[in-house]
Design a protein around this motif. Structure first.
Motif, PDB file in Angstrom:
ATOM      1  N   GLY A 123       0.789  -1.232   0.000  1.00 14.45           N
ATOM      2  CA  GLY A 123       0.000   0.000   0.000  1.00 14.45           C
ATOM      3  C   GLY A 123       0.818   1.277   0.000  1.00 14.45           C
ATOM      4  N   ALA A 124       2.136   1.154   0.197  1.00 22.94           N
ATOM      5  CA  ALA A 124       2.974   2.360   0.222  1.00 22.94           C
ATOM      6  C   ALA A 124       3.745   2.478  -1.086  1.00 22.94           C
ATOM      7  CB  ALA A 124       3.939   2.298   1.401  1.00 22.94           C
ATOM      8  N   ASP A 125       4.113   3.699  -1.406  1.00 23.88           N
ATOM      9  CA  ASP A 125       4.990   3.913  -2.557  1.00 23.88           C
ATOM     10  C   ASP A 125       6.449   3.844  -2.129  1.00 23.88           C
ATOM     11  OD1 ASP A 125       3.049   4.692  -4.793  1.00 23.88           O
ATOM     12  OD2 ASP A 125       2.394   5.897  -3.099  1.00 23.88           O
ATOM     13  N   VAL A 126       6.703   4.417  -0.960  1.00 28.60           N
ATOM     14  CA  VAL A 126       8.049   4.359  -0.369  1.00 28.60           C
ATOM     15  C   VAL A 126       7.871   3.957   1.090  1.00 28.60           C
ATOM     16  CG1 VAL A 126      10.040   5.748   0.363  1.00 28.60           C
ATOM     17  CG2 VAL A 126       9.040   6.092  -1.909  1.00 28.60           C
ATOM     18  N   VAL A 127       8.752   3.114   1.578  1.00 28.51           N
ATOM     19  CA  VAL A 127       8.715   2.734   2.991  1.00 28.51           C
ATOM     20  C   VAL A 127      10.020   3.158   3.638  1.00 28.51           C
ATOM     21  CG1 VAL A 127       8.382   0.880   4.649  1.00 28.51           C
ATOM     22  CG2 VAL A 127       7.316   0.726   2.384  1.00 28.51           C
ATOM     23  N   LEU A 128       9.895   3.893   4.737  1.00 24.54           N
ATOM     24  CA  LEU A 128      11.077   4.328   5.481  1.00 24.54           C
ATOM     25  C   LEU A 128      11.138   3.561   6.794  1.00 24.54           C
ATOM     26  CD1 LEU A 128      10.715   8.237   5.216  1.00 24.54           C
ATOM     27  CD2 LEU A 128      11.936   6.689   3.660  1.00 24.54           C
ATOM     28  N   ALA A 129      12.366   3.251   7.205  1.00 22.23           N
ATOM     29  CA  ALA A 129      12.587   2.752   8.558  1.00 22.23           C
ATOM     30  C   ALA A 129      13.616   3.689   9.174  1.00 22.23           C
ATOM     31  CB  ALA A 129      13.088   1.322   8.533  1.00 22.23           C
ATOM     32  N   GLU A 130      13.248   4.294  10.272  1.00 20.76           N
ATOM     33  CA  GLU A 130      14.120   5.322  10.850  1.00 20.76           C
ATOM     34  C   GLU A 130      15.211   4.657  11.684  1.00 20.76           C
ATOM     35  OE1 GLU A 130      12.024   8.262  13.112  1.00 20.76           O
ATOM     36  OE2 GLU A 130      13.533   9.779  12.664  1.00 20.76           O
ATOM     37  N   VAL A 131      16.441   4.896  11.292  1.00 26.27           N
ATOM     38  CA  VAL A 131      17.593   4.355  12.029  1.00 26.27           C
ATOM     39  C   VAL A 131      18.499   5.530  12.409  1.00 26.27           C
ATOM     40  CG1 VAL A 131      17.502   2.090  10.909  1.00 26.27           C
ATOM     41  CG2 VAL A 131      18.820   3.927   9.853  1.00 26.27           C
ATOM     42  N   ASP A 132      19.551   5.208  13.087  1.00 31.50           N
ATOM     43  CA  ASP A 132      20.444   6.297  13.509  1.00 31.50           C
ATOM     44  C   ASP A 132      20.939   7.086  12.299  1.00 31.50           C
ATOM     45  OD1 ASP A 132      20.103   5.469  16.070  1.00 31.50           O
ATOM     46  OD2 ASP A 132      22.012   4.347  16.178  1.00 31.50           O
ATOM     47  N   GLY A 133      20.724   8.352  12.323  1.00 30.56           N
ATOM     48  CA  GLY A 133      21.256   9.229  11.281  1.00 30.56           C
ATOM     49  C   GLY A 133      20.395   9.337  10.037  1.00 30.56           C
ATOM     50  N   GLY A 134      19.326   8.610   9.971  1.00 35.18           N
ATOM     51  CA  GLY A 134      18.506   8.742   8.768  1.00 35.18           C
ATOM     52  C   GLY A 134      17.532   7.591   8.605  1.00 35.18           C
ATOM     53  N   PHE A 135      17.295   7.234   7.344  1.00 36.73           N
ATOM     54  CA  PHE A 135      16.234   6.283   7.051  1.00 36.73           C
ATOM     55  C   PHE A 135      16.694   5.228   6.064  1.00 36.73           C
ATOM     56  CE2 PHE A 135      14.537  10.410   8.008  1.00 36.73           C
ATOM     57  CZ  PHE A 135      13.532  10.161   8.928  1.00 36.73           C
ATOM     58  N   VAL A 136      16.321   3.984   6.351  1.00 32.17           N
ATOM     59  CA  VAL A 136      16.438   2.952   5.332  1.00 32.17           C
ATOM     60  C   VAL A 136      15.194   3.084   4.468  1.00 32.17           C
ATOM     61  CG1 VAL A 136      16.475   0.475   4.893  1.00 32.17           C
ATOM     62  CG2 VAL A 136      17.791   1.435   6.808  1.00 32.17           C
TER      63      VAL A 136
END
Lengths: 687, 153
Positions: free
Chosen positions: A193-206
């Protein structure tokens, strides 16, 4: 195990440094989209339009408990102090952006020349990108896709917004104590259902893309690969969230277990606490019920209708003609809400109506916890199988829950988008008074769909300045329709006083007609009480037109007094022509020489068996249940006994939720049902 | 359309029916005839064969009468013949030429006291008649077809 499964999904994931979030937002703006993301406002996190990343809730964390949500600043030395999304789902969800609380729907006006103009408002949408949607939000979006865009009637505003939506989702790094998406199989991993998926990690996002649009977006940012360390951290993080949530709701067989406990004393116990404030339905990302609000100019020449969020907890939600409500008690309304979310939603839409976001728990002012109530009411799963951890099932597909018996309710004839939602005008050519408060309007129209209406169907009737009531069709003529209307409120009073030449706006025909073919080769009994004769009159026309197809035809008519009888001359003429018509009134003066007594008295002493009878019944519900009892005593089969039900109908097409009865929307799946189809629901109070 | 003549008494066993026949005589009334008058002794228990009898009550302070229910062929008229104080609770007026079987009230009460078998068969029919009137009246009290106070539209 989940970690192992997640690696392929993350293949090719990129790293978006936190400092480049603004580049992402800028790219979305450059694409012509407004950007919506979580912001801190009034002590909570809501989704709002943002211009830059700095508006996101960096450094905030949240805790929730039944009836409680608290935001707090992470200490500066907290490793997550620099994170933007480590604070649970926003209370608003994304619903206000895909399904706003208020949408212009319709304008009705009397033009200078006296004719009627109707304008269905075109969706006025701006392409939108959402950043920070959670797995529960996407699951809710998939639910809305089915409800609002997957049924026989489609909400045009929703469909337009949905078509222009781009979603940048975030996998949760924090589960509050009210979260239970793992139980409902919707999260915390973002699977679809998403176009982009982010996972927030140290310093930014996967960051990974999950659609062509998402891939274009990420490709345009020219990001480096995330690498296995960051990907591993992202996977481990969401796995910890899953583990922390546990398994709070036993979804297995919940449909059947809930519906088997409609008489649980617990409903009354909840009602002692429930304020019927509707907060739970307002924060629920899947609640879709709406009402139509009419606003008129002072001279009554023009009015506009808006579609607004409504709630099944309000007193007026299930109110019908006469001011009575089908769910008068708080216990009725709570039962409706909970059984719809977790049980009858399956029957209607093939999925659960709950995505496990827990907002209804956190935002309930008295802290009612659905997880606790479900356990108390539905009890444990009736199964010997070990409860498997729910798979990360794609939210758009039905979640197979063992032990759940789904009733097939969707009428096969109703293809997605097959119900029209536009209005056409019809001209009044005759107004024939029937009784002191009831008149029949003869309408002429060239609209092919209206002319193809079938007996038992209804139309929504719009005139400037008034509510838009559903009116059953009382006759179908070659050049138009007849509507028999009782003046009981402002709109219907106005309509009964119209003059020839006036125009009405009609939407329809709507609903399921009388199944006349069910009576072919059988004895027909038409039983009408009061205004209930109106929807049966068209059926009688058709039965008489095909007279040879039936073994016999009998008509039973009940009315309050002789003066309240409808179509008197017409019925007298038919009786004089040999049709077996028996009438009774509830009370009469000495001038009335006909029968007096309740309608069931007419056939109570019938000697013949009713096994070959097909009965068509319409009248007040109390009268219909009495008639059904007597017909049952006479062995008239339940599957050959047909009723037309009264419920509050606002949209007429199964989108607004007002007329729900168990697993049915009366407007769309009915209003005609057989007694066999209705089962116990016919008599259950407060449903 | 022909009306099939049936009597509520047809539901009795032949033996009881025969014993009751000794107390029974056929009676015919023209339309408009007053068969029972409210407050006076009920002279018989009747089984309507043909026609229609309106049970009417006087509306207080208005003088006119309202028909509460009609008694039709196959139904009993005059349950008050066997229920103390044996006075009619309504006026009963034939609205059509009406034929009925009339069982003399006094003789019937004597027979009920003496003939248990007859009582056991007949009294349930009388009770059913009272029960039907009662439940019918309750439904009429609901006034379900009546004018409503308010509608949302």
């Amino acid at each position: 195990m989940v970690i192992e499964n997640r690696w392929p999904v993350m293949a090719g994931a990129r790293f978006l440094p936190v400092g480049r979030l603004d580049d992402l937002i800028g790219a979305l703006h450059a694409d012509g989209r407004r950007v919506v993301g979580p912001v801190v406002e009034d002590g909570g996190i809501k989704m709002a339009e943002i211009e830059r990343a700095a508006e996101l809730p960096f450094g905030w964390t949240a805790s929730a408990a039944p009836g409680l949500v608290r935001l707090s600043r992470r200490p500066a030395n907290d490793r997550a102090a620099g994170r933007a999304f480590d604070n649970g789902p926003a209370w608003s969800g994304i619903k206000p952006w895909t399904f706003p609380s208020r949408v212009d729907a319709l304008t009705v006006e009397t033009r200078e020349d006296g004719s009627l103009g109707v304008r269905v408002e075109a969706p006025a949408n701006q392409p939108t990108a959402v950043i920070g949607a959670r797995a529960c939000d996407l699951a809710a979006l998939a639910v809305h896709d089915r409800v609002l865009a997957g049924g026989p009637a489609i909400d045009p505003d929703y469909a337009a917004r949905r078509a222009d939506l781009l979603v940048v989702a975030v996998e949760c790094a924090l589960a509050t104590s009210t979260c239970f998406c793992t139980s409902m199989g919707t999260g915390p991993e973002v699977t679809t259902g998403a176009d982009v998926v982010l996972a927030e990690v140290d310093g930014g996002f996967v960051a990974r893309s999950d659609s062509p649009a998402g891939e274009r977006l990420l490709a345009g940012l020219d990001l480096a690969e995330a690498g296995p360390l960051r990907v591993g951290a992202a996977i481990e993080q969401v796995t910890k969230v899953r583990d922390a949530m546990g398994h709070a709701v036993e979804a297995e067989g919940l449909h059947d277990r809930l519906l088997a406990n409609l008489d649980s004393p617990r409903w009354e116990a909840i009602a002692e606490r429930c304020l019927a404030c509707a907060n739970c339905t307002l924060v629920c990302p899947t609640c879709f019920c709406t009402g139509t609000v009419i606003e008129s100019d002072l001279d009554g020449r023009e009015s506009s209708a808006t579609r607004q969020w409504d709630s099944c907890f309000t007193a007026g939600f299930a109110q019908v003609a006469g001011g009575g409500s089908f769910r008068p008690h708080h216990a009725d309304r709570y039962r409706q809400w909970l059984t719809h979310k977790f049980a009858t939603w399956w029957d209607q839409f093939g999925s659960s109506g709950c995505v496990g976001c827990g907002r209804c728990i956190a935002w309930c002012p008295v802290g009612i916890d659905v997880r606790e109530e479900l356990a108390a009411i539905a009890g444990p799963a009736i199964t010997d199988l070990p409860a498997a951890a729910p798979a990360t099932t794609p939210a758009a597909a039905p979640i197979a829950v063992k032990g759940t018996r789904i009733l097939a309710m969707a009428p096969t004839a109703l293809q997605p988008g097959s119900i029209r939602t536009d209005y056409v005008t019809a001209t009044v050519t005759e107004v024939r008074p029937e009784t002191a408060d009831t008149a029949t309007l003869r309408l002429v129209t060239g609209d092919a769909a209206l002319l193809a209406a079938r007996p038992g169907q209804f139309v929504m009737v719009a005139v400037p300045a008034f509510a838009i009531p559903p009116i059953s069709i009382s006759r179908i003529n070659p050049d138009g329709l007849e509507l028999t209307i009782r003046a009981a409120g402002p709109a219907t009073s106005f309509m009964t006083r119209l003059r020839p030449g006036a125009e009405l706006a009609l939407r329809g025909p709507l609903g399921r007609p009388w199944p006349i073919e069910d009576a072919y080769g059988r004895d027909v009994a038409i039983v009408a009480g009061g205004i209930g004769l109106a929807p049966l009159r068209g059926l009688l026309d058709q039965v008489l037109a095909e007279r040879d197809r039936f073994s016999s035809i009998r008509v039973y008519l009940g009315a309050r007094t002789p003066r309240d009888r409808l179509f008197v001359a017409e019925m007298d003429a038919l009786a004089a022509g040999g049709l077996d018509i028996r009438a009774t009134v509830d009370r009469a003066g000495p001038e009335w020489l006909g029968r007096v007594g309740i309608i069931t008295d007419i056939f109570r002493n019938a000697k013949a068996t009713g096994q070959n009878v097909t009965a068509f019944v319409c009248g007040p519900e109390r009268m219909m249940t009495a008639v059904v009892d007597v017909l049952g005593d006479l062995d008239v089969p339940r599957e050959h006994t047909w009723l037309t039900l009264e419920r509050r109908m606002e949209c007429g097409v199964g989108l607004c939720g007002h007329c729900q009865l168990g697993s049915r929307f009366v407007c769309r799946d009915g209003p005609v049902f057989s007694v066999a189809e209705l089962g116990d629901d016919l008599r259950r109070e407060g449903l | 359309m022909t009306t099939r003549i049936t009597s509520a008494l047809d539901r009795l066993s032949p033996a009881v029916h025969a014993r009751l026949a000794e107390l029974t005589r056929p009676v015919a009334y023209p339309a408009g005839a007053v068969i029972l008058r409210e407050g006076t002794d009920t002279p018989f228990l009747g089984a309507i064969l043909e026609g229609r009898v309106a049970l009417r009550l006087r509306v207080p302070e208005r003088g006119d009468r309202v028909t509460i229910v009609t008694v039709e062929p196959g139904e009993l008229l005059g349950w008050s013949a066997v229920v103390a104080p044996y006075r009619a609770t309504v006026d009963a007026v034939a609205t059509e030429p009406t034929r009925l079987l009339a069982i003399d009230a006094v003789a019937l009460r004597d027979r009920l006291a003496a003939d248990c078998e007859l009582a056991a068969e007949l009294l349930p029919l009388v009770l059913e008649s009272v029960s039907d009137r009662l439940s019918g009246s309750w439904q009429q009290l609901l006034d379900m077809f009546g004018a409503r106070v308010h509608e949302p539209w």
